[in-house]
Structures are given as C-alpha cells and as structure tokens.
Design an enzyme around this catalytic site. Sequence first.
Site, PDB file in Angstrom:
ATOM      1  N   LEU A 398       0.861  -1.176   0.000  1.00 35.14           N
ATOM      2  CA  LEU A 398       0.000   0.000   0.000  1.00 35.14           C
ATOM      3  C   LEU A 398       0.900   1.229   0.000  1.00 35.14           C
ATOM      4  CD1 LEU A 398      -2.753  -0.893   2.658  1.00 35.14           C
ATOM      5  CD2 LEU A 398      -2.945  -1.013   0.177  1.00 35.14           C
ATOM      6  N   ASP A 399       0.478   2.284  -0.693  1.00 31.88           N
ATOM      7  CA  ASP A 399       1.226   3.540  -0.616  1.00 31.88           C
ATOM      8  C   ASP A 399       1.382   3.957   0.835  1.00 31.88           C
ATOM      9  OD1 ASP A 399       1.231   3.589  -3.340  1.00 31.88           O
ATOM     10  OD2 ASP A 399      -0.334   5.115  -3.535  1.00 31.88           O
ATOM     11  N   MET A 400       2.465   4.660   1.119  1.00 33.63           N
ATOM     12  CA  MET A 400       2.708   5.122   2.473  1.00 33.63           C
ATOM     13  C   MET A 400       1.518   5.894   3.029  1.00 33.63           C
ATOM     14  SD  MET A 400       5.528   7.814   3.818  1.00 33.63           S
ATOM     15  CE  MET A 400       4.552   9.109   3.081  1.00 33.63           C
TER      16      MET A 400
END
Length: 554
Positions: A398-400
Amino acid sequence: MNSLSSSLFHRFSCDVSEIELPQKFTFPFFYQPHPLAIAASEQLQQWLSGDGGELHDFDNDGKMFGVLVVRDNQGELGFLTAYSGQTLKPESEPEYSALNDEFCPMISLGGDEQSAAEQLAINEMNSDIARKEANPLIEQLATQIKDAEQSFSEQISAWQTQMAVNRKARKAQRANADEDLVKTLAQQSVDDKNKLRDLKLEAQKTLAELQQQHSVLVDELNQLKQSRKQRSNDLQQYLFAKYQLLNAKGETRDMNELFATTAQRVPPSGSGDCAAPKLLQVAYQMQLTPIALSEFWWGRAPDSQVRQHKQVYPACIGKCQPILNYMLQGLEVDEDPLQQLGNDSADLDIVHEEESFLVINKPSGLLSVPGRHVQDSVKTRIRALYPNARGGLIVHRLDMATSGLMLIALNERAQKNFQHQFIKRIVHKQYVAIVDGMLDSKPGVEGEIELPLCNDFEDRPRQKVCAVEGKPAHTMWQITKQEHGRTWLNLWPVTGRTHQLRVHCAHHQGLNTAIVGDDLYGNSGERLMLHAQRIEFNHPLTKQPMVFEVKAPF
C-alpha cells in the site's frame, strides 16, 4: 533596480504588509505555497484571465507558470513571473510576443551561427533519413527474405518427409535384394541426400543474396541515424553549455556540469526552461532576495500527466532537481519533508494471525517496505515482531499515505501461494476514498476507468497515462455519498499498478478530481483519504475463502 528588473519586478496589487515572511525559502519539490506566493499567484492568474474571460489560452494542453516572491535592496516586496518552455505559444503572434516582456526570459542566450549551421545539417540528415526509410525496396526485400525462408523451409521439410518414406521402402526391398539391387538402393540413398544438400545450398545462396541487398540499405540507414544521434548529442551539449546558471553564492555552472554526476548523465530535453530556474536566475542577476516560490498549471490538462487548472504543483525531479539543488545553494531552504516521513507512533493493528500469515491494518504514514531515507516500515516492524518468519514477508504493498488491510506471509510457502493468487487475480480488494469534488453522477452510480499507466521518469515517483509504454490499469468505482463539496467512493482495482487509484481519480480522463489529501496529484492535507477496507482471498493451506473488513478511520 536596473531597466530589466523594472519590467519584470511586479508589485503586489493588494496589501501584504501584515503577512509574516517565511523563515526559510520554499523546498521546491514538496511544499504548501506561502501566503505571499499565493497572493502573487492569484494576481498573475487574474492577469492571465484578462477581463475575466480567461482570454490567454497559451497552449492546447495548458502551461506551467511560476511566481517568485522577492525583496529588493530597499526592502520592498514584489514578485517575478515565468512560464515553462521556450515560448508562450508556438504560433508567432504579435499579441503573445508582447506578453513575453512580463515574464523572466530564457536562461540561455540561444544559438549562434555555428549551432544554426549544425542544426541545418541535422535537419538535412533528417530529410535524408526520411527518404531512405520510405524506400519501398527495404520492405520488399524484407518480405522476399521472409517468403524465401518459409518456402525453403517447406521444401526442405517436405523432402525430408519423402526421404523417410524412401528409406522405409528401400529397407523393405533389401530383405530379398541381389547385389545389383543393393547397389541401386545405395545410390538412391546417396541421391536423396544430395538433393537435400542441394536444396539447403540453394536456400543459403538465395537468402544470402537477398540479405546482402537488404543489409546494404539498412546498414546505410542505421549509420546515418547513428551519425545524426552523435551530432544531435554534440549540438545539445554545446547549447546546454550556454546555460550559465547562478546560485545564491554568486557561483556559475553550466547545465552539462550539473547533470554529469546524475544517473542520466546528460540533461533531458527542455532542462533549464522550466519556470523555477528562470525565476531564480533573474532574481540573482537583479540582486533580489528570493523569499518564496510557487508554480501552478494554467489551462487544459495534457493527456499524459495529472494537471488541473490553477492547481499548484512542485518542481519536477528529472529536469529540475539537479538544477535547483545547485541554484538554491547559499539560501536557507525548508527541510525535505520526504526525509522526515514515518509514523513511529502508530502501532500495527493485527487483524488476523495464523502460523503462516497475518492480516494487518496499516496506518497512514507508514511505508510498506523501507525507503531510501526512512527505514521504519511494515516489513521492518513485522521482522522485529516475528524474528523466525521466513521469506520476503510482503506480498503486496500500500502507498505510504494509504491505510488499510495488507496480507503478510510468514513463510515461503504462504508467500508463494499469495503471489500466485495475486497473479491469477484471486485476491479482491475494495477501497474507500473521498475525492475533492462533487461528481456529476448521484449516489449508487458506478463506472469503470481504463487508463494505462507507467512511471513518469522525469517526475518520479509520479505515474502518468501512456498508451504506448503504459501497462493496462483497470478500476471499478461506485458513488456512495456526496456532501460538503466532496464525494465518497467505493473503488475496486482490477489491476494493481502503482498509484492506480490516485491517478484514475485525479486524471481528467478518469474522475477528474483528486482524492482528498493527495499531495502528489491534488492538494496535501492531514492525510490521504484512501483506505483499503476489504480483502478477499483463499487460505494458503486449506484453500478456503477468507474475507476481512476494517472500516475507514475517516
């Protein structure tokens, strides 16, 4: 203030005396514009709009403009303006030529007789290449080679089949053959082999002649292209040497020097022509003190990048980072927030735990894997919590800035199984998002977005839409609620490309409105309003379907 700065130095039309000056200059690659920069941008945008009708449509795909708030030697505040690119509009129109006087000029003085002559020679080479590429004999010979290869292959294969039939017949005849028949059968065998040899020799000779004719034409064309490439590179290097860039220390370096130590080693096309370098160059030349910077997009969005009219965007990485890192030397600049990211205070929420895998709820602000500047991540935390775990642990990311459910494999068997499920699209994920705008459709309406994505190599980590180099990206969406100028969505990514949901929401060919808090494709905020709420997969050992859901924290 000299005559040049008097035409470029713009005074504020509103009272900015109560606005506190920033303590440090803007970090150009990740920032929220300072109130002074906002005031300057709004004044420039009002001017660009003419009498309110947005008369100045400078380009079919819009253009990036920038403002630099500066202070002169008498302490007066004002601002400089610039646009990215070499001209306001490709057409030579007097009304636009006059407007150039309002903006900072190109850093380079441009070409000279030597470069003009070389460009003319390259143009002639382009015409010669185009003529040679259009030579129908090249394609004809290529077709003849392909046809001959297929024809000889079929002939040889057919004769080899016939030889096998002949061999079988001779074998049957030898059982009761006299001496003369044995000799005849032996000669037939030799004749069959000789015919195969002759077929192969004929094929080799014919193909060699065709390939030789084709190679002469292709090699001549390739040599000409190689020569053009070398001369173009030499000319580009010559022209980039004319970009004598200043910094706040009063030092000067040319473009070739600045890019010599980068990964690409040579400046990309268009380097030095963006708004930010032009603004700083003029400020240093006029001995003005840079205070704050902001760049915004004006006009229609291009088909590739995410661009919204009047939206603020940071400087690009590929073209501007080596330049601005140098030009800002001598100024006290805001810290790079990307080197201070992380979410040390947020604990990992373990939703489900088994011997072979975990389901966790990742908080926003935590990397999935360690980054260049930040080690804290889901992977490092899981490794610390489960020191006996084997394998790579992370099977998807997942994106940060995105929160939500993630699968974690605690052994190699589970990891291999989960990877297989992702490849076969057995895993299904549902996200919830809030976008910064009211979509025309009403709650309950759903749709699909298919826009191919690839890395924007000149502006990493951003992605761009590209029909040529992009990989297929498919998203399904549904509106669930609309209020207060925002829209709530359910999102189902059919594919799993980097930043897929963020780009598909923000791009003008997608939903045309960025997710709230998206600092890459929209406006930054307290957090990115994107959450992986639901995940469905098969148990890696029992194969039983499993479903987990965690509501969004927003």
